[in-house]
Design a protein around this motif. Structure first.
Motif, PDB file in Angstrom:
ATOM      1  N   UNK A 109      13.499  -1.944   1.581  1.00 13.21           N
ATOM      2  CA  UNK A 109      12.578  -2.329   2.496  1.00 13.21           C
ATOM      3  C   UNK A 109      11.751  -3.338   2.123  1.00 13.21           C
ATOM      4  N   UNK A 110      11.204  -3.225   0.927  1.00 13.90           N
ATOM      5  CA  UNK A 110      10.158  -4.586   0.455  1.00 13.90           C
ATOM      6  C   UNK A 110      11.007  -6.071   0.405  1.00 13.90           C
ATOM      7  N   UNK A 111      12.180  -6.063   0.383  1.00 12.27           N
ATOM      8  CA  UNK A 111      12.706  -7.273   0.512  1.00 12.27           C
ATOM      9  C   UNK A 111      12.691  -7.782   2.016  1.00 12.27           C
ATOM     10  N   UNK A 112      12.872  -6.850   2.882  1.00 11.73           N
ATOM     11  CA  UNK A 112      12.600  -7.335   4.517  1.00 11.73           C
ATOM     12  C   UNK A 112      11.054  -7.458   4.449  1.00 11.73           C
ATOM     13  N   UNK A 113      10.272  -6.710   3.977  1.00 14.43           N
ATOM     14  CA  UNK A 113       8.937  -6.963   4.302  1.00 14.43           C
ATOM     15  C   UNK A 113       8.029  -7.018   3.135  1.00 14.43           C
ATOM     16  N   UNK A 129       3.847  -4.381  -3.043  1.00 13.27           N
ATOM     17  CA  UNK A 129       2.912  -3.870  -3.941  1.00 13.27           C
ATOM     18  C   UNK A 129       2.370  -2.431  -3.587  1.00 13.27           C
ATOM     19  N   UNK A 130       2.361  -2.104  -2.361  1.00  7.32           N
ATOM     20  CA  UNK A 130       1.829  -0.850  -1.975  1.00  7.32           C
ATOM     21  C   UNK A 130       2.982   0.297  -2.169  1.00  7.32           C
ATOM     22  N   UNK A 131       4.219  -0.249  -2.000  1.00  7.32           N
ATOM     23  CA  UNK A 131       5.322   0.999  -2.288  1.00  7.32           C
ATOM     24  C   UNK A 131       5.477   0.902  -3.818  1.00  7.32           C
ATOM     25  N   UNK A 184       5.356   4.618  -5.471  1.00  7.52           N
ATOM     26  CA  UNK A 184       6.559   5.170  -6.310  1.00  7.52           C
ATOM     27  C   UNK A 184       5.687   5.630  -7.818  1.00  7.52           C
ATOM     28  N   UNK A 185       4.946   4.637  -8.511  1.00  3.06           N
ATOM     29  CA  UNK A 185       4.440   4.926  -9.632  1.00  3.06           C
ATOM     30  C   UNK A 185       3.481   6.241  -9.651  1.00  3.06           C
ATOM     31  N   UNK A 186       2.716   6.252  -8.600  1.00  3.22           N
ATOM     32  CA  UNK A 186       1.761   7.459  -8.448  1.00  3.22           C
ATOM     33  C   UNK A 186       2.899   8.791  -8.320  1.00  3.22           C
ATOM     34  N   UNK A 187       3.489   8.729  -7.406  1.00  5.94           N
ATOM     35  CA  UNK A 187       4.480   9.983  -7.281  1.00  5.94           C
ATOM     36  C   UNK A 187       5.342  10.281  -8.503  1.00  5.94           C
ATOM     37  N   UNK A 188       5.834   9.185  -9.253  1.00  6.29           N
ATOM     38  CA  UNK A 188       6.782   9.349 -10.328  1.00  6.29           C
ATOM     39  C   UNK A 188       5.783  10.058 -11.421  1.00  6.29           C
ATOM     40  N   UNK A 220       0.093   1.116   2.645  1.00  4.86           N
ATOM     41  CA  UNK A 220      -0.624  -0.362   2.714  1.00  4.86           C
ATOM     42  C   UNK A 220      -1.584  -0.158   4.129  1.00  4.86           C
ATOM     43  N   UNK A 221      -2.462   0.651   4.100  1.00  8.28           N
ATOM     44  CA  UNK A 221      -3.464   0.889   5.275  1.00  8.28           C
ATOM     45  C   UNK A 221      -3.031   1.334   6.458  1.00  8.28           C
ATOM     46  N   UNK A 222      -1.808   2.154   6.383  1.00 10.86           N
ATOM     47  CA  UNK A 222      -1.387   2.793   7.797  1.00 10.86           C
ATOM     48  C   UNK A 222      -0.352   1.689   8.447  1.00 10.86           C
TER      49      UNK A 222
END
Length: 97
Positions: free
Chosen positions: A12-16, A21-23, A27-31, A61-63
């Motif tokens: 997804x972040x490769x497309x967007x 940074x937000x993803x 991921x870091x937080x949830x991990x 990312x701010x919704x």
């Protein structure tokens, strides 16, 4: 929590690129989290929405983007079911993706 699969986020972040940074931060937080029930999620992510079947919608990312996951609380596993823009989110049924 173990997240299945980070590859979904990366694709997804490769497309967007503005979402990377937000993803990565999500991921870091949830991990590092150890959620045993939805209340644990609300402590850190008060804007998270809960759906049937242990599905949770996170605003990213701010919704600007949305993530839909299914969580197996006993095994501490988070399954990524959807990552997308609001327009893409509006076109899916978050309870079945």
């Amino acid at each position: 929590m173990r997240i299945i699969a980070k590859r979904t986020l990366r694709l997804f972040w490769e497309k967007h690129p503005d979402s990377e940074a937000a993803l990565r931060a999500w991921h870091a937080e949830v991990s590092k989290a150890d959620w045993s029930n939805p209340a644990d999620i609300k402590v850190r992510f008060p804007s998270a929405s809960f759906l049937v079947g242990n599905r949770v919608v996170f605003n990213i990312k701010g919704n600007h983007y949305r993530i839909v996951v299914r969580i197996n609380f006993p095994y501490r596993v988070v399954y990524l079911r959807f990552v997308g823009t609001h327009a893409e989110y509006d076109s899916v049924d978050a309870t079945t993706v």
